[in-house]
Motif scaffolding. Structure first.
Motif, short mmCIF file in Angstrom:
data_model
loop_
_atom_site.label_atom_id
_atom_site.label_comp_id
_atom_site.label_asym_id
_atom_site.label_seq_id
_atom_site.Cartn_x
_atom_site.Cartn_y
_atom_site.Cartn_z
N THR A 182 5.47 -1.27 6.69
CA THR A 182 4.87 -0.07 6.10
C THR A 182 5.83 0.71 5.22
O THR A 182 5.43 1.20 4.16
CB THR A 182 4.28 0.82 7.21
OG1 THR A 182 3.35 0.03 7.97
CG2 THR A 182 3.55 2.02 6.64
N TYR A 221 5.95 -1.00 1.99
CA TYR A 221 4.63 -0.87 1.37
C TYR A 221 4.52 0.49 0.70
O TYR A 221 4.15 0.61 -0.47
CB TYR A 221 3.57 -1.02 2.46
CG TYR A 221 2.19 -1.47 2.03
CD1 TYR A 221 1.48 -0.79 1.05
CD2 TYR A 221 1.58 -2.53 2.66
CE1 TYR A 221 0.19 -1.18 0.71
CE2 TYR A 221 0.30 -2.93 2.32
CZ TYR A 221 -0.39 -2.25 1.35
OH TYR A 221 -1.67 -2.63 1.00
N ASN A 265 2.31 -4.51 9.25
CA ASN A 265 2.91 -4.55 7.91
C ASN A 265 4.30 -3.92 7.91
O ASN A 265 4.60 -3.09 8.75
CB ASN A 265 2.05 -3.75 6.92
CG ASN A 265 0.68 -4.34 6.73
OD1 ASN A 265 0.52 -5.24 5.94
ND2 ASN A 265 -0.30 -3.84 7.48
N GLN A 300 0.74 -5.41 -3.66
CA GLN A 300 1.45 -5.45 -2.38
C GLN A 300 0.84 -6.51 -1.46
O GLN A 300 1.55 -7.24 -0.79
CB GLN A 300 1.40 -4.07 -1.71
CG GLN A 300 2.14 -4.00 -0.39
CD GLN A 300 3.64 -4.11 -0.53
OE1 GLN A 300 4.21 -3.74 -1.55
NE2 GLN A 300 4.30 -4.63 0.49
N GLU A 301 -0.46 -6.58 -1.41
CA GLU A 301 -1.14 -7.51 -0.51
C GLU A 301 -1.07 -8.96 -0.99
O GLU A 301 -0.96 -9.88 -0.18
CB GLU A 301 -2.61 -7.10 -0.34
CG GLU A 301 -2.80 -5.81 0.41
CD GLU A 301 -2.48 -5.91 1.88
OE1 GLU A 301 -2.61 -7.00 2.48
OE2 GLU A 301 -2.11 -4.87 2.47
#
Length: 94
Positions: A16, A19, A14, A53-54
Motif C-alpha cells: 500500500t 501504491y 498490496n 499500478q494494478e
C-alpha cells in the motif's frame, strides 16, 4: 488520496505505501491531499494511475478511460436498499 487507496488496496493484499506513492506521483499531489473525484480530469488521472499500478501499464486508450469516467460521473447514484425493518413496516401497511 491515501484513504481511498488504503481502503481498496489494503496492506494485507498490496504494498500500500508504494501504491499510494505511485498514485500520488502520477496525480502530482501529496498522499494526504484531498481529491475531487467528481471532476472529470481528476477521476481520469486517478483511474489511469490505478490501472498502471494494478497492470504495470495502461492498456486502454485515453478515449476509453474518458468514456468510462464520463459514464461513471453521469450515472445516477443508486438508492440504498431499505433496511429489513423498514421493508417489514412497509409490507405491514399494505
Amino acid at each position: 488520496m491515501r484513504a481511498i487507496v488504503a481502503r481498496y488496496a489494503p496492506p494485507s493484499e498490496n504494498p500500500t505505501a508504494n501504491y499510494v506513492a505511485n498514485v500520488a506521483a502520477a496525480l502530482a499531489v501529496k498522499p494526504d491531499d484531498p481529491l475531487d473525484l467528481s471532476a472529470v480530469g481528476s477521476l481520469a488521472l486517478f483511474v489511469k494511475a490505478v490501472i498502471r499500478q494494478e497492470c504495470g501499464a495502461v492498456p486502454y486508450t485515453i478515449d476509453t478511460i474518458m468514456a468510462a469516467v464520463n459514464e461513471a460521473l453521469a450515472a445516477p447514484i443508486p438508492n440504498p436498499s431499505p433496511s429489513p425493518s423498514a421493508a417489514d413496516g412497509a409490507a405491514a401497511r399494505v
